[in-house]
Structures are given as structure tokens and as C-alpha cells.
Design an enzyme around this catalytic site. Structure first.
Site, PDB file in Angstrom:
ATOM      1  N   LYS A 247       0.834  -1.188   0.000  1.00  0.00           N
ATOM      2  CA  LYS A 247       0.000   0.000   0.000  1.00  0.00           C
ATOM      3  C   LYS A 247       0.881   1.255   0.000  1.00  0.00           C
ATOM      4  CE  LYS A 247      -3.933  -2.074   0.025  1.00  0.00           C
ATOM      5  NZ  LYS A 247      -4.984  -2.060   1.031  1.00  0.00           N
ATOM      6  N   GLN A 307      -0.286 -12.361  10.441  1.00  0.00           N
ATOM      7  CA  GLN A 307      -0.807 -12.279   9.084  1.00  0.00           C
ATOM      8  C   GLN A 307       0.409 -12.125   8.183  1.00  0.00           C
ATOM      9  OE1 GLN A 307      -3.246  -8.967   9.965  1.00  0.00           O
ATOM     10  NE2 GLN A 307      -1.654  -7.454   9.586  1.00  0.00           N
ATOM     11  N   ASP A 342      -2.791  -7.046   0.088  1.00  0.00           N
ATOM     12  CA  ASP A 342      -1.419  -7.101   0.622  1.00  0.00           C
ATOM     13  C   ASP A 342      -1.331  -7.990   1.861  1.00  0.00           C
ATOM     14  OD1 ASP A 342      -3.020  -5.230   1.960  1.00  0.00           O
ATOM     15  OD2 ASP A 342      -1.279  -4.091   2.668  1.00  0.00           O
ATOM     16  N   ASP A 378      -1.653  -7.970  17.527  1.00  0.00           N
ATOM     17  CA  ASP A 378      -2.529  -7.310  16.558  1.00  0.00           C
ATOM     18  C   ASP A 378      -3.738  -8.177  16.241  1.00  0.00           C
ATOM     19  OD1 ASP A 378      -2.507  -4.956  14.589  1.00  0.00           O
ATOM     20  OD2 ASP A 378      -2.871  -6.660  13.251  1.00  0.00           O
ATOM     21  N   ASN A 379      -4.932  -7.562  16.309  1.00  0.00           N
ATOM     22  CA  ASN A 379      -6.154  -8.225  15.848  1.00  0.00           C
ATOM     23  C   ASN A 379      -6.320  -9.666  16.343  1.00  0.00           C
ATOM     24  OD1 ASN A 379      -8.017  -6.784  14.341  1.00  0.00           O
ATOM     25  ND2 ASN A 379      -6.679  -6.720  12.547  1.00  0.00           N
ATOM     26  N   GLU A 407      -4.963  -6.292  21.004  1.00  0.00           N
ATOM     27  CA  GLU A 407      -5.452  -5.157  20.218  1.00  0.00           C
ATOM     28  C   GLU A 407      -6.770  -5.584  19.577  1.00  0.00           C
ATOM     29  OE1 GLU A 407      -5.682  -2.667  16.376  1.00  0.00           O
ATOM     30  OE2 GLU A 407      -5.352  -4.814  16.484  1.00  0.00           O
TER      31      GLU A 407
END
Lengths: 657, 657
Positions: A247, A307, A342, A378-379, A407
Site C-alpha cells: 500500500k 498475518q 497485501d 494485533d487483531n 489489540e
């Protein structure tokens, strides 16, 4: 089936929901354990809580005391860090019951020989359990009780001697005792209960313009961060960043050649989750940063984001860890109709789940081996709960000093689920709680219900993903208001800096997001700008460090005030009592009259007491529940009062020292 | 350890505390089962509750629906009576998730061929589970989705057809499903949920003066009792009464030769708990009474009191069931300094507990064999909880139509304990809840917390043991007030008659007890006295029988009124809405303005609605939350309003018919 147990134990606390998950406490600090205990009949009960570190054999008993309405409690201290377990044991104390009944009969002058004979038999049975002076005393008292040559009054005196129950209790065989189900509790280190986080992007840490910052550059920033009172320095992912579908600035679908990409699109030819992005530095640089943090009284926290970019080594080595589509392609992340080409999410329904789980845990193992103990994850709510329970369970056994922050800006029950499965901390809805009723309802649920047993909120006024409309105003009073709320409502809080301290407020139109987001580009921050909030941040953090009341959450209580723009709440640990008054209106002066819960503050309603504003300055003498307050947000949006009664004798705190 | 399950299920309700005890419901009536269910990610979940009668194999699935905040619920009907069990099962519904995502992409016009291919693969997998038309439809749709000759818009239409998700859901293989822990629930008969009790002493049932009444005499009383609307006739113990240490009139330590003794001092040379006091009659007489009750729409309840007079056969046959004292005597009941030498308590720490438990259960077995199904159990809180759990558990399996009422006027947690261990009903603190705040706090705890899952209060304004100072006034308005409260706050209530209906109020000075207590002497009641409350009792019971809202407890809600002497509450089942207004001041007229929760009443705030006083008479048209009420207690201390909106169409109720 047939049992002679006569006590019943219910509602053992802390027990997380059905008891499958551990509660949380801090190692070395007092932990309250309670239960409802009833017996049949009017016989007296005795109860203990017994605790041990999981995996050890010997239990430690702590006597429990009845507090009214059949509620029993004890305070225990769990040490060392790690998983502990406890049970409550209760039984009928026949000696205590007998002593009570003899005393009642004595008062009515109806003691009979047989009453004393009953007691003598009980004492002899206890003597068998005892040895030394206790055994001697119990045998001697039994003799006296049945010695008909002595006058009965004297023998009744023996039966009702204060210390007899105490001595006999030491040798209670606990016949027909009832044992509760076993509960688990995780003893965490102090920083899990009280911490102050600062997030920065290392690639923006260079003091040179147009230069990619490094881990070494971050070391140069530590003086400034530590001077503001932070003790956890958190870095976004430091791994190699994907190239495919990278990105561009402002999340553009196509990147320009010099766009650095999002650190959360992890993995490329240089490696994946076990590697450091070469432009940031080396493993040695990381070690140097960890050491430098320590020398500043701080600790490094890394970001773990499970991820992969399409270039991540796992994509070719383990394609079955990702969801395959019928056309042979791998499913990228989607939130229809939005597409994130991505990023490939992990497929937790993969047939190769064993190897996948092991590899993911291996990522933590790798960075733990480098000395990292704090992780922002994360997530986590888009990964399997069962995986977290296993992974964080294993890690907390092997390294009980680890702290994991979830998070998960998501629905309350999902946040609770993650906390039950092992996350020590969670981001919260703090950012979107603005109105008084929202703040009161949310923190009452978090701290005054069973949620407090397992869930630790970590309040952030901003993150690289979140710039709310409130902060988009750039209004200093609003920044200070949100800072004081975060820092005094919850013992754990943090901020994304330097964006926060510099009140950076450029928003992407129509969104709660930063424009020219640092996630997609390198920034150069001039942290020495005169309008910086650094001194205000340093002050509130100094108050937090000096006041135990702000280093825990469970005693948070809201007080009434007759103005919905003002919120009043207190926190208390022993004699340390703080009372916050915050003006939620960032523009107008607001005034009101409090109706304080004086019991909660430990204040005598008939005596004056002093409140000293540690934040805005000034000392006031108040009395009773009703006191006038007025806050001009442009001067200060908040009072942080230290409440002192004249009874108190501890040294005064001076945060300005 | 490694699992691919992705849903998590917490807080399954009704689950009694740690799940060791069954919840209660009524067989054949809707029972709500709920749970918090979350999944990782944004994929859609599906969930069912599965139920079965304990001891059977096949489960019945009922789909659950999400109600907001991740709370899922379903209504099930449990049949037949007896112990049932249930589990909640949840899983990711991949077809529903795919349908939702395709619809979103379709709206943004971004559906790709691969999206349809993903769905086709999912539908083919479901088709394998299915047969007949469903299998055909799923296969055909899968064909269509990947048929590139057809335009994509039409194929998207196939993917988003409303019935596709429904058909596919019928054949969901529930891959990687999560199953909750198992909960238990007891399905009881209707009368456990709604009953009206009348207590009388059979020995006072004779119409002849100075004659010991008999069970046959009770038959002659049934017309009158049934005409007042009672459906349970409860008799104090009918067993032979002890002679040794028999208590005289007014609980005197020494009995006169013609004193009949307390029916609760059980056992003499004529027998014990399995026998009938000869002066009352024979087993045949009891059978006749049971049959006569049935022909009056009533049911007989017996009193089981597990304690023995010194003359009870068990005392000589099983001295080890009692506590022996060192002097060889048996320990009589004591509440120091009070002594009850006429009663020997059972020792639940007896070494012969096996035989003891069997004999005690045998008492119930014996009377159940005679056709009795309702038992009022005396002082259960002075007997082992574990015994009750075993005894009532066995009995409820063998005879699921049994109802056991716990006579435990004791601390709340002890009452709850007995309910958890198996008592269907409990006497409560109703008698001592007089002030508005007491009534509101108590019934809110009983009906709006987890307590409602296992505890069923049975409210009594008086008993042979309890004549409160309120009723000692003899004030008719006070009797009617307490009657209306008992009859409308709880679906189960009862009274000790004819003392209540005749407002007998002679008290032992300084005590909350009757003078010349019927427990110690035979009385002759003139039930036809003109001041009798029989018509008022009959009216309130008629209203109860005609209104489903009063036949359950969970929908009780208190409404605001600006006068602390007035209490306002509603009960609601479907369209049947009753609103009670009670003047707690038995002497003065009280007036106030309500602030009704109109949502709770199902009333539109902008439309007028009618309230018809089924008790005092009259119909009023009200509108909005604020309505004026005024009650002169000497006319009527209560309104029992039937609330009707003009939307309703059901037939009107007329309790005076």
C-alpha cells in the site's frame, strides 16, 4: 453418595465464569478470596482457603472469616508469579459450638454436669491430634471439666476461657469437611497491574531528514520518553515488509517506489516473523535497545501480527496455512466490499493446525529468547480463541513474566473472551466513551462485576488507527481531558506518540483516522515544539507513580454531581485516596455541587477534610457530601484531588517535587 | 489440545451456580435458554440448544437467534416432567457467511468468478449431506454459479436467493462445532409453578364441641375451603404424638392429662413417621380424604418433620441415629438456654448414616405409595444438605410429580441452598417485608437475578408459628393488604386458616406468636362468622385463576410512585397485563402519582389505555406514565388493575362472574 459433610460452599470468588479459565492477580499483593458458606443447623462453621502454585503439592491454609449474610473471605498473597490454584474448605467446629452453647447456658445458670462431660470428650479428641503444650492444655482442661470435686462455676470458667477455642481450633481434625471445586488464578508481575505505554514508529526516529530511522535512533529518543514517565516503549512490527500489493501513502492501492509500506504487511524475501527489517537494524541493535530501555527504567514491547504479505516465506513453504480458493489463488483479507490484497490471513481451520500452532507460538518463543517480555498482539479476535488459550497458557507457564496486550477493538464479549483465554491486557472502548453515563456504565461493568477478575483494560486516547472527532479539533483542553481520564480511570494506559503530545490532528475527511498516516510513510517529529503536552503528561504520570490508589482499578467509584458535564470519581488504597473531577466540556466552564460518598472516601461527615489538587494546584477545605466545584477547561479541565482527613499521618505527596 | 473449533460459548442460562444443581421450569411451558456466543473473525455463527430427558439418548435441536451484544437465545418446551439436560452447540456457518459477502460485493458490483466458485464448492459439500429435493437444489445452484455461459448478474441472484441459506443450513455438517458444558433442568408439573395453599389442623375439624377431629371431619370442610379457591390442603403431621415431656397448652413444660400435645413431637407406642395418630383415623380415612380433595379440584399435602419424641420407635431401635451424651442419655433439641426435651433431633453425623438416610427416604416413599405427592417439610435447614440432595433427587426421578415445600424461615443463602438441593418451594421472609423498599429489594433479588432459576417462594401472611405485630392489630385493612400482596407478588402462596380468614389475632405478649396456640390444643372454629374474609379470599383467588400473569413470577416489575406508602407493580404474560397498587398504610388514605414503565406494560405512551380494577371495581382511562391513584384502606387497600389497550382483542375477564 452418603456423606456426613454438613457445610456447603457456593459462589467461590474469583472464579471466572464456569471455572475453566484462571482469574488474574498480582504476585506478592493481597488477593481477596471469598465464598458463601452455610451449614445445616446453628452449629458454628470454620473455613480456610488453601492455595498452592500449580504443579506443586503442598497447600497453604489461610483462615476465612464471616462478613455477614453467610459471606466468608480471606486475603492471601500468591507468590511467585505464575499459575496458582485454590480451594475453600469448611466444616463444623464442634468445640467452638460447644463453647458458645456453654456460655449461653452459663448466662442463664443452666449448665449441667453432662454439658461439661460433652466438652471434655471433645477436648480429649482434639488432644489426640495435638502434641506439646497444646495437647497438655487440652487434656488438663478435659480433666478439670469432669472433676466433680471442683465447684461447677470454676469449671464453666475453664469451658469459656477465651484461648480454649483458639487452641482447640489448631488441632481440629476437620471431620466431614466440605471442599469447594478448584479455581485457578494467575499471579502476574507488578507491571501487568500498573503500566504506562508509549508507542512510536522506529523508522520515524531519525533526527536526520529523509532518513529511515533505526532501532539505534530509538535509543536516542529514550531520554525524552522516560522523562514523561512512561515505562513501556511499544514498537509496531519490526519485520521485513511485503512488496506485492504494497500500500502507498494514505493507504493507496498502488505504492510509489520509495513508499515504505505498512509494517503490518509482514514478510518478504528478507524473511518473516522471526526477522528484523534490515533498514531498522540487526538483532544486536535490538539487544542494545532492550538494554537502553532497561537503563531508563523502561521495557520494550513488540507487536506480533499473525498475518502475512504475499511475499512471506510461509506462503510458499506452508500454503495450506492459508485458505485456498478454487482457482488456486490464496484468499486475501476482505471486509466486503473492501479488499486487502497485501495481507493473507491465517486459516485456523487448516488441516495442518498442529504445525501451524507450533510455528505461531515459535514466533513468541523467538523474541522471548531475545529478552522481550511484553507483546502487543494485533487483531487477536480474528484468530482462533482455542489457539490463544493454548499458546498464551504455555507461554505464561514457561515465562510467567510475559504480558500480552490484545489489540481487539471489538464487541465487549469478544474482548472478554480474549482476556479469559490468556491476554493480560486489552485495548478498550475508552476512546468512544465520552458522555458521563457512558463512562460510568462502562467502568462500573469493568471494575464492579466479575469482569474485574479476568479483564484488565489499557486505555488509549489515540492509536495510529484511531483519531476520534474529539481529538480532530486539536483543542488542548480536549487532549488534557482525555489524558487525565485515561491516566486516572485505569491503572494501565498508553498513547501513540509523538502524535498525542504534539496534538497532531490532521484527519482523513469523514474518518476517525490520521491523514498522511504514519502506518504508510516515514515521519519526522519535532518533539521540542513549545505547544507539546510533555510537561502535562510528565505531571500526570508522576502523580500515578506516587499514588498507589492510581496503580489499581478495583476501588474506582463514581460520585454524584448535579451537572452532566462533570464526572467525579475516586480511587482508594488504604489511606491513599484520590478524587478526580473532570469537565467533559472542552469549551465551557462548568460548575456543580458534588454529593460525595463519604464512606467510600473514608471521611467523617461531621469533620472538615482537605482536598489538594495535585494536578491544577490549590488546597481546599471541604465538609460533608455537598461541595462546590468549577472548572474552566482552558485553565484546567480536571482536578486530581488528594483527599486528606486530619486523622491521617502519612507523609504528604508532592508530585511537583 | 489442537482444535479447529472457532466459536466460544459462555454464560449458558439457566445454569445454577457452578452447574452442579438443576434449574427449575414447568413441563410443557416455554423455557428460555440463552448463552453468550462469539466467534473469531467476522464470519457468521449458527447455534442450537439441544435438549433431552436425562437417561434418554436422542437430542432435540432448537435453533438459537442472536438478540444483540452477542447474546443468543431460544425457547424450548421440556416434556415430560422430570430431569432434563441441555447443551448449546455453535459453529461457523460458511454458506451464510459466503451469501452475506457476495451480497455486499454485489451491491458494490465487485463480484468475481472466483467468489462464485468458492460458493459452488460450499454448496456441493452441503449437497453430500442432503438428499431429495434439497440435495437437487444445492447441486443445481452449484452448477449455475460456475456456469460461465450465464451472465454473472443472474448467477449472483442465485447466490443471494433468500431460501438458499435456509436450505443449506438444514444440511450444515457443523464442522468444528463447539459444545457448551451440560446443564440440568428439572421440568416440574404446573402446580409447582402456581398453587394456593390452605393449612388446617385436622384435630380441630370436628363440628362437635370438645371432640377430637378426624380425617373424615376434614372431608366435611372441603366445600368451604374449595369455595375460597384453594387447591392445596396442607395438614400438620398426622402421626402419633409423643407422651414423654409432652408440652401443655401454650407450650407449657408440663402437660395436663387431656392436653393433646404438639403434632411435631412425633412418635409413641402407636408408631412413628409411617403411622397415623389413631384419634385422626386410619389409612382408609386418609385415602377417602385424598379422593375427596381430588373431587374438589384440590390436593392433599402432608407435613414431614424429621425429629422424634423420646417415645418414637426409632429411639430404641436405632439409638445411634441420635447424638449420645457421655452420661448415656440422648441429646434433646436445644437453642441455649431453651430446651426442647420433647424432641430428639436426628444426628446426620451418625456412623449409621446409610441406614438412616434410607429410613428417612422411606417415610416419603410410604406416603407417596398412599397417593400423596405434596409435602411440606419441617425445618429442613437443620438436616444435612447432602441428604436432601440425595433424597429429593431420587424422589424427583421416581415421582417427578412430587412437590416439596421447605419450611426454612432462615437466612437467605440457606434458603437458596435448600432450593438448589431439591426443594421446589420455600417459605420466605414475605411476612417481615413491609416497607416498600424491603418489598422491592427482596422480590427483585428473587425474580430478577439467577435466584429465579432455582428458587420458588411460597408467601404466607401467617402460619401457626407466626403472627406478626401487623396482624396482631386485627385490622381488617391490614389482613386484606397482606392477602393481596401474597397473592399477587408470588404465584405460590398460602395461609394458616381459619385463623387468617377469621382474623384471629390473640398474641402471646411480647412475641410474634398466637396465644392459646393450636399447636398445643384443639380448637373449634366457627368459620361462618360474618366478619370472615372468605369472600375477599375467594375473589383474589378467582382473579389468580383467571389471569396467567399471576400464575408466574419472572415478569414482576416495580413501577415508580411518589409516595413511599404506596407500592406499584405489574405482572405480564403475553397480552395479559395486571398492575397492582397497594396502600401499605392500613390506617390512612394515601394518594400519589405513578411513573409507569409503559414499555413493560405494552402500552403506547401516546394512546389512552384502560385499567379495570378487578378487586375493588371500576374502570379508569389513563394515558402516559403519570396517573393519579388514591386508596382509602378501610374501603380497599389495593387496586388489582387489568390493563387493556384498544389494540387488544381478547375476551374480557370478569372475576365477579
Amino acid at each position: 453418595m452418603v456423606t456426613r459433610a454438613r457445610a456447603s460452599i457456593q459462589r467461590v470468588r474469583p472464579t471466572v465464569l464456569d471455572g475453566r479459565y484462571p482469574a488474574r492477580t498480582i504476585a506478592g499483593q493481597p488477593t481477596r478470596i471469598s465464598a458463601d458458606i452455610v451449614g445445616d443447623s446453628h452449629d458454628l462453621l470454620a473455613a480456610v482457603v488453601r492455595t498452592r502454585r500449580q504443579g506443586t503439592r503442598a497447600w497453604t491454609d489461610t483462615p476465612m472469616a464471616e462478613e455477614g449474610n453467610d459471606h466468608w473471605a480471606a486475603e492471601v498473597v500468591l507468590d511467585p508469579m505464575g499459575p496458582h490454584e485454590f480451594e475453600v474448605v469448611a466444616w463444623i467446629d464442634h468445640v467452638a459450638t460447644w463453647c458458645r452453647d456453654v456460655a449461653k447456658k452459663a448466662a442463664a445458670d443452666t449448665v449441667e454436669e453432662v454439658d461439661l462431660a460433652v466438652g471434655a470428650a471433645l477436648l480429649r479428641a482434639r488432644a489426640v491430634q495435638a502434641s506439646g503444650p497444646d495437647a497438655e492444655r487440652l487434656r488438663r482442661d478435659a480433666e478439670v471439666l469432669t472433676d466433680r470435686r471442683q465447684p461447677i462455676d470454676g469449671r464453666v470458667g475453664t469451658a469459656t476461657a477465651d484461648d480454649l477455642v483458639v487452641i482447640a481450633a489448631r488441632h481440629d481434625p476437620r471431620d466431614h469437611a466440605t471442599t469447594s471445586t478448584r479455581s485457578r488464578i494467575q499471579a502476574e508481575r507488578e507491571r501487568a497491574g500498573f503500566s504506562t505505554w508509549y508507542e512510536l514508529f522506529p523508522r520515524s526516529a531519525s533526527s536526520e531528514p529523509d532518513t529511515h530511522g533505526t532501532l539505534r535512533d530509538v535509543i536516542d529518543r529514550l531520554d525524552q520518553v522516560a522523562s514523561m514517565g512512561f515505562d513501556v516503549l511499544y514498537l509496531p512490527p519490526i519485520h521485513p515488509i511485503g512488496v506485492a500489493h504494497r500500500k502507498g501513502r494514505n493507504n493507496r492501492v498502488t505504492a510509489e517506489p520509495d513508499d515504505p509500506g505498512s509494517p503490518w504487511a509482514i514478510g518478504n524475501a528478507d524473511g518473516g516473523h522471526l526477522d528484523i527489517h534490515p533498514q531498522l537494524g540487526t538483532l544486536e541493535d535490538l539487544q542494545a535497545l532492550i538494554a537502553a530501555c532497561a537503563s531508563h527504567g523502561m521495557e520494550l514491547a513488540l507487536d506480533i501480527a499473525f498475518q502475512c504479505s504475499p511475499d512471506h516465506p510461509w506462503v510458499t513453504e506452508h500454503p495450506d496455512w492459508f485458505k485456498q480458493r478454487p482457482d488456486g489463488s490464496i484468499q486475501y483479507a476482505e471486509n466486503p466490499p473492501k479488499k486487502y490484497q497485501d495481507i493473507y490471513p491465517i486459516d485456523f481451520e487448516s488441516d495442518d493446525a498442529d504445525a501451524l500452532w507450533t510455528a505461531l507460538k515459535g514466533v513468541f518463543d523467538h523474541w522471548i529468547a531475545q529478552g522481550v517480555r511484553i507483546f502487543r498482539v494485533d487483531n487477536p479476535h480474528t484468530k482462533s480463541f482455542a489457539f490463544w488459550e493454548w499458546c498464551l497458557g504455555e507461554l505464561s507457564r514457561e515465562h510467567p513474566d510475559c504480558i500480552f496486550l490484545a489489540e481487539a477493538f471489538t464487541r465487549p464479549k469478544v474482548m472478554y473472551e480474549l482476556a479469559m483465554r490468556g491476554f493480560n491486557h486489552s485495548y478498550t472502548y475508552f476512546t468512544w466513551r465520552r458522555h458521563k453515563w457512558e463512562i460510568e456504565a462502562y467502568y462500573t461493568e469493568l471494575f464492579q462485576t466479575e469482569v474485574a477478575d479476568f479483564f484488565r483494560p489499557n486505555s488509549w486516547p489515540n492509536t495510529p488507527d484511531i483519531l476520534t472527532d474529539q481529538l480532530q479539533t486539536g483543542q488542548r483542553s480536549m487532549y488534557v481531558q482525555r489524558l487525565v481520564l485515561a491516566a486516572t480511570l485505569t491503572a494501565n494506559y498508553g498513547m501513540y506518540g509523538p502524535a498525542f503530545e504534539l496534538m497532531w490532528s490532521d484527519a482523513r475527511p469523514g474518518a476517525e483516522e490520521y491523514l498522511d498516516n504514519e502506518k504508510y510513510e516515514i515521519k519526522r517529529w519535532d518533539v521540542d515544539q513549545p505547544h507539546s503536552l510533555r510537561e502535562v503528561i510528565a505531571l500526570i504520570n508522576r502523580i500515578r507513580h506516587q499514588h498507589p490508589a492510581l496503580q489499581q482499578d478495583r476501588t474506582l467509584r463514581f460520585h454524584h454531581i448535579d451537572n452532566d458535564q462533570l464526572t467525579v470519581y475516586s480511587k482508594r488504597v488504604g489511606d491513599d485516596v484520590l478524587l478526580m473531577v473532570v469537565n467533559l466540556d472542552a469549551w465551557q466552564t462548568q460548575a456543580g455541587t458534588t454529593w460525595l460518598d463519604l464512606d467510600e472516601l473514608g471521611v467523617d461527615p461531621h469533620e472538615p477534610f482537605e482536598v489538594t489538587d495535585l494536578f491544577g494546584g490549590g488546597t481546599f477545605t471541604w465538609q460533608g457530601a455537598a461541595n462546590y466545584v468549577e472548572l474552566n477547561p482552558h485553565v484546567t479541565p480536571a482536578h486530581v484531588f488528594h483527599v486528606r482527613t486530619h486523622r491521617r499521618t502519612e507523609a504528604d505527596f508532592d508530585p511537583h517535587a
